[in-house]
Design a protein around this motif. Structure first.
Motif, PDB file in Angstrom:
ATOM      1  N   LYS A  27      41.631  34.711  26.761  1.00 13.66           N
ATOM      2  CA  LYS A  27      43.095  34.790  26.710  1.00 13.66           C
ATOM      3  C   LYS A  27      43.680  33.788  27.675  1.00 13.66           C
ATOM      4  CE  LYS A  27      44.062  39.459  25.232  1.00 13.66           C
ATOM      5  NZ  LYS A  27      43.808  40.736  25.857  1.00 13.66           N
ATOM      6  N   LYS A  28      44.720  33.112  27.246  1.00 16.28           N
ATOM      7  CA  LYS A  28      45.352  32.145  28.132  1.00 16.28           C
ATOM      8  C   LYS A  28      46.246  32.872  29.110  1.00 16.28           C
ATOM      9  CE  LYS A  28      43.467  28.454  27.586  1.00 16.28           C
ATOM     10  NZ  LYS A  28      43.226  27.791  26.361  1.00 16.28           N
TER      11      LYS A  28
ATOM     12  N   GLU B 124      51.065  21.569  43.714  1.00 13.71           N
ATOM     13  CA  GLU B 124      52.430  21.140  44.029  1.00 13.71           C
ATOM     14  C   GLU B 124      53.333  22.346  44.307  1.00 13.71           C
ATOM     15  OE1 GLU B 124      54.784  18.517  41.462  1.00 13.71           O
ATOM     16  OE2 GLU B 124      52.939  17.343  41.260  1.00 13.71           O
ATOM     17  N   SER B 125      53.232  23.345  43.448  1.00 13.88           N
ATOM     18  CA  SER B 125      54.040  24.557  43.637  1.00 13.88           C
ATOM     19  C   SER B 125      53.643  25.275  44.920  1.00 13.88           C
ATOM     20  CB  SER B 125      53.868  25.501  42.449  1.00 13.88           C
ATOM     21  OG  SER B 125      54.451  24.944  41.305  1.00 13.88           O
ATOM     22  N   ALA B 126      52.328  25.317  45.180  1.00 11.86           N
ATOM     23  CA  ALA B 126      51.863  25.977  46.402  1.00 11.86           C
ATOM     24  C   ALA B 126      52.457  25.284  47.623  1.00 11.86           C
ATOM     25  CB  ALA B 126      50.336  25.963  46.459  1.00 11.86           C
TER      26      ALA B 126
ATOM     27  N   LEU C 248      44.906  34.559  48.139  1.00 17.00           N
ATOM     28  CA  LEU C 248      46.038  34.256  47.260  1.00 17.00           C
ATOM     29  C   LEU C 248      46.370  32.769  47.323  1.00 17.00           C
ATOM     30  CD1 LEU C 248      48.175  35.389  45.362  1.00 17.00           C
ATOM     31  CD2 LEU C 248      49.627  35.827  47.328  1.00 17.00           C
ATOM     32  N   HIS C 249      46.281  32.208  48.522  1.00 20.28           N
ATOM     33  CA  HIS C 249      46.583  30.786  48.674  1.00 20.28           C
ATOM     34  C   HIS C 249      45.524  29.919  47.994  1.00 20.28           C
ATOM     35  CE1 HIS C 249      49.349  31.567  52.399  1.00 20.28           C
ATOM     36  NE2 HIS C 249      49.754  32.137  51.289  1.00 20.28           N
TER      37      HIS C 249
ATOM     38  N   GLN D  39      43.954  30.732  45.275  1.00 10.32           N
ATOM     39  CA  GLN D  39      44.295  30.766  43.853  1.00 10.32           C
ATOM     40  C   GLN D  39      45.534  29.913  43.562  1.00 10.32           C
ATOM     41  OE1 GLN D  39      44.205  34.907  42.201  1.00 10.32           O
ATOM     42  NE2 GLN D  39      43.518  35.417  44.256  1.00 10.32           N
ATOM     43  N   ALA D  40      46.496  29.952  44.468  1.00 12.95           N
ATOM     44  CA  ALA D  40      47.734  29.197  44.253  1.00 12.95           C
ATOM     45  C   ALA D  40      47.458  27.695  44.276  1.00 12.95           C
ATOM     46  CB  ALA D  40      48.768  29.564  45.319  1.00 12.95           C
TER      47      ALA D  40
ATOM     48  N   ILE E 288      52.698  26.403  51.560  1.00  9.08           N
ATOM     49  CA  ILE E 288      51.263  26.569  51.784  1.00  9.08           C
ATOM     50  C   ILE E 288      50.642  25.194  52.078  1.00  9.08           C
ATOM     51  CG2 ILE E 288      49.080  27.180  50.660  1.00  9.08           C
ATOM     52  CD1 ILE E 288      50.736  29.211  49.014  1.00  9.08           C
TER      53      ILE E 288
ATOM     54  N   ASN F 124      48.219  25.474  40.940  1.00 11.94           N
ATOM     55  CA  ASN F 124      49.229  24.413  40.916  1.00 11.94           C
ATOM     56  C   ASN F 124      49.512  24.025  42.359  1.00 11.94           C
ATOM     57  OD1 ASN F 124      51.569  22.872  40.798  1.00 11.94           O
ATOM     58  ND2 ASN F 124      52.419  24.034  39.097  1.00 11.94           N
TER      59      ASN F 124
ATOM     60  N   GLY G 176      42.288  27.881  39.688  1.00  8.96           N
ATOM     61  CA  GLY G 176      43.414  28.796  39.638  1.00  8.96           C
ATOM     62  C   GLY G 176      43.095  30.178  39.103  1.00  8.96           C
ATOM     63  N   LYS G 177      41.949  30.308  38.436  1.00 11.77           N
ATOM     64  CA  LYS G 177      41.594  31.596  37.843  1.00 11.77           C
ATOM     65  C   LYS G 177      40.406  32.152  38.597  1.00 11.77           C
ATOM     66  CE  LYS G 177      41.470  33.458  33.286  1.00 11.77           C
ATOM     67  NZ  LYS G 177      40.780  33.374  32.009  1.00 11.77           N
TER      68      LYS G 177
END
Lengths: 315, 261
Positions: free
Chosen positions: A314-315, A200-202, A190-191, A193-194, A207, A198, A264-265
């Motif tokens: 798909k976005k 900065e958000s992670a 999960l980390h 992917q995070a 994290i 993004n 991220g994906k």
């Protein structure tokens, strides 16, 4: 059934499943053109041939999910193979040599991770540099010559099978399953992917992006070390050859698998199917008697088509 | 009703004070961003912090959320003096901040964002795996309690509207056992309807007993939501007013300095 049909009419359906659809299409086309293609013997050979690329694609998928790229992956595999070969010829056993091969490869990953996460060097530049360094080291350490490895365990690894599934593809499948589990069922995944989605958000959520990135490059290189074992097993020697095709195909497999290079994906099954597709493509062309020179061309065309298709995801 | 901010920031000493920031100063190089600012916050209230750009709102908030360390002054939370070295530290003490960028990862699902960095896990033999069921259930419960149009916890944040994202970020902050949730311009980028929904979330949060510190440029919003309002000017909290005892005109006068506290 109705929503399924509606799905098929949407381009995004084709884009999301490009690799699987492409693989099915290739199998249909080649089985029409060559009666040898869908024989058990050929399927078995294809699966064994796909094992190395499957492992490298999984490794590359982890790195690309963090938004990075590992250009050194095939050079890392080569260095790992040389590490294995040198250890073997020094009289150490199969197990110890395997560990040394994997650790040698992992060392490149550690350098990649430190350069990129701590040194803030662009992933492209850092791994381009280690690509060159690892290639050079492999040549220096082996004096440019292949190191013959006559190991009975290695022989069993290439020749053994359960049904039509040779040990190499079973090993690759196990790695794929573990990778899927790690990516989608653990905190670390999960980390990853995070951080790729993004960073900065992670980081704002506590994290450590630095640690996640270093670990990711380490894992990728360690997997390249495992692939090195299969490479040595296949050739019967540790060759310091430059395996550029493996590098390009590992990235191509990930792109075919529908993973965006922006990160991220996460996808694991997609890149594995992508690796199978590329192997089937090469195999089919060979069976049809198409000159080897056309194979890179075919791979290139398939990747371009896949890349164009992913625009409709798909976005 | 007037208050003397630097000496006794509590306008009503009998009230249930949760947080007191006293004489906070902070300078960056030669710039004195905060010159002895003092505010209080009460339990179960929405406290608004208003002021012109550069008045020191953000700096004060950053001191409370652990991003900056004050040069001097004291912060008392729940009767205990606290010193925050990091945002994590402030968060552990019960102060969560919803930043303007929301700190969400768009490619991840709502429940994944909810527990990012604080995932619930369970043992599976020797390894720890994500407890997806528990996280989804917990996130859904919190979101439903707070927001009217709560998004599905399995949808990706990328697919959410601005207001839904704000609701997710607020619910996440509230869900971390926080005593205080600080919100920096929570509706700055939202339309009228979305703003109303987020304001509903903020009100619900207050009703659940969490103290909210709201930074906003929107006077109407402040008058609608806040119980208490602190006005900042030139690095000082120049006035504190009960929302019921002031007007938009008075607040404007206090902000510009046309009227002394």
């Amino acid at each position: 059934m109705a929503p399924m049909l509606a799905n098929i009419r949407e381009l995004s359906f084709w884009a999301e499943n490009a690799a699987s659809i492409g693989l099915v299409a290739l199998v249909i086309v080649f089985s029409f053109l060559s009666p040898a293609f869908l024989t058990l013997g050929n399927i078995r050979a294809m699966l064994i041939a796909a094992a190395i690329l499957v492992i490298l694609a999984v490794a590359q998928a982890f790195v690309i999910t963090t938004g990075g790229i590992d250009l050194s992956i095939s050079a890392t595999m080569t260095l790992g193979a040389v590490g294995f070969g040198l250890s073997w010829s020094a009289g150490r056993g199969f197990v110890i040599s395997t560990v040394i091969g994997i650790l040698t490869a992992a060392l490149v990953g550690l350098v990649n991770g430190l350069l990129i996460a701590r040194g803030k060097v662009t992933d492209f530049i850092a791994t381009l540099a280690t690509l060159s360094v690892a290639t050079g080291l492999a040549l220096i350490l082996s004096d440019g010559k292949p190191i013959a490895v006559n190991s009975s365990q290695l022989l069993r690894l290439t020749t053994g099978s359960i049904g039509i599934f040779g040990y190499p593809i079973i090993l690759a499948a196990v790695i794929g399953a573990v990778a899927w589990f790690v990516m989608f069922r653990t905190r670390f995944g999960l980390h990853v992917q995070a951080v790729g989605g993004n960073d900065e958000s992670a980081i704002a959520n506590g994290i450590s992006a630095v640690r996640v990135r270093i670990a990711t490059y380490l894992i990728a290189a360690g997997l390249a070390g495992v692939a090195a074992l299969l490479l040595v097993a296949r050739i019967g020697a540790a060759e310091p050859a430059i395996n550029t095709q493996y590098l390009l195909n590992s990235i191509a497999a990930v792109v075919l698998g529908g993973v965006s290079l922006t990160g991220g994906k996460a996808k694991i099954v997609g890149p594995i199917v992508g690796a199978l597709l590329l192997t089937a493509l090469t195999n089919g062309l060979t069976l049809l008697g198409v000159s080897q020179f056309y194979q890179p061309l075919a791979v290139g065309i398939v990747v371009v088509l896949a890349a164009l298709l992913t625009r409709f995801q798909k976005k | 009703m007037t208050t003397s901010p630097s000496l006794s920031p509590v306008s009503n000493p009998g009230a249930d004070v949760l947080l007191t920031a006293e004489n906070i100063t902070k300078s960056f190089g030669g710039i004195h961003a905060l010159k002895s600012a003092s505010i209080t916050m009460r339990r179960g209230e929405i406290t608004a912090l208003i002021g012109d750009n550069g008045a020191g709102k953000s700096t004060l908030v950053r001191c409370l959320s652990g991003i900056h360390k004050p040069d001097s002054g004291t912060i008392t939370l729940d009767g205990e003096q606290v010193v925050f070295e990091t945002p994590h530290h402030a968060s552990q003490s019960g102060i969560e901040t919803v930043h303007q960028n929301l700190a969400l990862v768009e490619e991840l699902a709502v429940w994944q964002n909810f527990f990012l960095g604080r995932e619930l896990t369970r043992r599976l033999g020797l390894i720890r795996t994500l407890d997806r069921k528990a996280m989804k259930a917990h996130a859904a419960e919190l979101l439903q309690d707070l927001a009217v149009n709560a998004p599905s916890v399995t949808s990706k944040v990328r697919r959410l509207s601005g207001g839904q994202r704000q609701a997710v970020a607020i619910a996440r902050a509230a869900g971390r056992n926080s005593k205080i949730v600080i919100m920096d311009e929570p509706t700055a980028a939202l339309g009228v309807q979305e703003t109303a929904r987020v304001e509903h979330v903020i009100n619900t949060l207050r009703d659940s007993g969490v103290a909210v510190l709201l930074i906003s440029h929107n006077f109407d919003q402040v008058m609608r939501l806040a119980d208490h309002i602190w006005v900042m000017r030139a690095g000082v909290a120049v006035a504190g007013r009960r929302a019921s005892a002031t007007s938009g005109d008075e607040l404007v006068a206090l902000i510009t300095g046309a009227r002394a506290a």
